[in-house]
Design a protein around this motif. Sequence first.
Motif, PDB file in Angstrom:
ATOM      1  N   LEU A  81       2.248   4.691  -2.804  1.00 54.22           N
ATOM      2  CA  LEU A  81       1.050   5.532  -2.713  1.00 54.22           C
ATOM      3  C   LEU A  81       1.141   6.535  -3.858  1.00 54.22           C
ATOM      4  O   LEU A  81       2.048   7.369  -3.904  1.00 54.22           O
ATOM      5  N   ASP A  82       0.191   6.368  -4.782  1.00 56.60           N
ATOM      6  CA  ASP A  82       0.311   7.045  -6.064  1.00 56.60           C
ATOM      7  C   ASP A  82      -1.023   7.702  -6.426  1.00 56.60           C
ATOM      8  O   ASP A  82      -2.020   6.999  -6.630  1.00 56.60           O
ATOM      9  N   PRO A  83      -1.058   9.047  -6.522  1.00 58.35           N
ATOM     10  CA  PRO A  83      -2.314   9.738  -6.840  1.00 58.35           C
ATOM     11  C   PRO A  83      -2.913   9.300  -8.184  1.00 58.35           C
ATOM     12  O   PRO A  83      -4.097   9.511  -8.427  1.00 58.35           O
ATOM     13  N   SER A  84      -2.126   8.629  -9.051  1.00 54.79           N
ATOM     14  CA  SER A  84      -2.658   8.194 -10.352  1.00 54.79           C
ATOM     15  C   SER A  84      -2.971   6.701 -10.388  1.00 54.79           C
ATOM     16  O   SER A  84      -3.285   6.167 -11.460  1.00 54.79           O
ATOM     17  N   ALA A  85      -2.877   6.003  -9.262  1.00 55.23           N
ATOM     18  CA  ALA A  85      -3.152   4.561  -9.271  1.00 55.23           C
ATOM     19  C   ALA A  85      -4.630   4.310  -9.567  1.00 55.23           C
ATOM     20  O   ALA A  85      -5.484   5.149  -9.266  1.00 55.23           O
ATOM     21  N   SER A  86      -4.929   3.147 -10.136  1.00 60.24           N
ATOM     22  CA  SER A  86      -6.325   2.882 -10.508  1.00 60.24           C
ATOM     23  C   SER A  86      -7.119   2.294  -9.341  1.00 60.24           C
ATOM     24  O   SER A  86      -8.344   2.267  -9.376  1.00 60.24           O
ATOM     25  N   GLU A  87      -6.436   1.819  -8.306  1.00 61.44           N
ATOM     26  CA  GLU A  87      -7.141   1.204  -7.171  1.00 61.44           C
ATOM     27  C   GLU A  87      -6.870   1.998  -5.892  1.00 61.44           C
ATOM     28  O   GLU A  87      -5.715   2.397  -5.651  1.00 61.44           O
ATOM     29  N   ASP A  88      -7.923   2.205  -5.081  1.00 58.56           N
ATOM     30  CA  ASP A  88      -7.736   2.901  -3.801  1.00 58.56           C
ATOM     31  C   ASP A  88      -7.206   1.926  -2.734  1.00 58.56           C
ATOM     32  O   ASP A  88      -7.491   0.722  -2.790  1.00 58.56           O
ATOM     33  N   LEU A  89      -6.476   2.491  -1.768  1.00 62.74           N
ATOM     34  CA  LEU A  89      -5.935   1.682  -0.661  1.00 62.74           C
ATOM     35  C   LEU A  89      -7.087   1.127   0.190  1.00 62.74           C
ATOM     36  O   LEU A  89      -8.062   1.838   0.446  1.00 62.74           O
ATOM     37  N   SER A  90      -6.940  -0.114   0.633  1.00 65.01           N
ATOM     38  CA  SER A  90      -7.985  -0.703   1.498  1.00 65.01           C
ATOM     39  C   SER A  90      -7.323  -1.364   2.703  1.00 65.01           C
ATOM     40  O   SER A  90      -6.125  -1.696   2.658  1.00 65.01           O
ATOM     41  N   PRO A  91      -8.078  -1.595   3.798  1.00 65.14           N
ATOM     42  CA  PRO A  91      -7.499  -2.242   4.977  1.00 65.14           C
ATOM     43  C   PRO A  91      -6.817  -3.578   4.660  1.00 65.14           C
ATOM     44  O   PRO A  91      -5.810  -3.923   5.265  1.00 65.14           O
ATOM     45  N   ASP A  92      -7.329  -4.318   3.660  1.00 58.23           N
ATOM     46  CA  ASP A  92      -6.710  -5.611   3.305  1.00 58.23           C
ATOM     47  C   ASP A  92      -5.284  -5.444   2.784  1.00 58.23           C
ATOM     48  O   ASP A  92      -4.482  -6.396   2.826  1.00 58.23           O
ATOM     49  N   ASP A  93      -4.958  -4.250   2.282  1.00 60.68           N
ATOM     50  CA  ASP A  93      -3.590  -4.034   1.788  1.00 60.68           C
ATOM     51  C   ASP A  93      -2.568  -4.118   2.924  1.00 60.68           C
ATOM     52  O   ASP A  93      -1.380  -4.285   2.676  1.00 60.68           O
ATOM     53  N   GLY A  94      -3.052  -4.002   4.161  1.00 63.75           N
ATOM     54  CA  GLY A  94      -2.169  -4.184   5.308  1.00 63.75           C
ATOM     55  C   GLY A  94      -1.657  -5.623   5.397  1.00 63.75           C
ATOM     56  O   GLY A  94      -0.607  -5.883   5.983  1.00 63.75           O
TER      57      GLY A  94
END
Length: 207
Positions: A81-94
């Motif tokens: 979990l990275d404040p500088s990542a280019s993609e936001d977390l989504s339910p599919d990441d589960g």
Amino acid sequence: MAAGGKTFIVEHLDEELGPWSELEYAAIANETRDAGGCFILSSLPPTFRVPAALASNGAFAAERRGVEELYAADKSRVCLLDPSASEDLSPDDGDKFDAFLFGGILGDDPPRDRTSELRKKGFEGRRLGPKQMTTDTAVRVTRMVVQDKIALDKVPYVDFPELKFNEHESTEMPFRYVTDQAGQPIMPAGMNELIQGDADKVVDDLL
Ligand code: SAM
């Protein structure tokens, strides 16, 4: 562990475990246990003493090893979990990841990007929106998204809430928090008192 329970790893990056981190980690341990997951505090120095509130929690594990060693064989299953990542977390990441990794860093204002210490290790990153969260908030939001399958923009938030201690004393918290059903920021048990105590100490030092 209940079906769908994920592993939440906080890589300890601060020198010592201060009272703020201790309350945050106890909140993470309790909520993770109640949601059927497990919580690993990794990269602990040999001198680290596990606080009682964590030691008694069956979902908690203290680890001397760092996350790179723990997941050497399966790095692709870990999401940073990275404040500088280019993609936001989504339910599919589960479905894509088993473990979610956070920097064990106290929030700072302005943020110093110490999460970069973990970014360098090459884990795939996801952002939790544009605002800095405390570590326990970041774990709470991640759990809501990947376990409860709530989209990131449907999580109820408040930004920079003002904590009012009495008629004359208040302080603004420079972070984003999840809100409870009454619209109040969710904070670890004991945090309000700790913040008020710290504020009183600053005033005493000025006198
Ligand atoms: N100021 C910090 C820094 O130096 O990177 C942020 C630390 S934050 C209090 C602790 C951890 O929570 C971060 O290392 C990150 O894993 C997670 N975190 C907080 N806000 C986040 C966000 N908006 N997106 C993704 N991760 C976040």
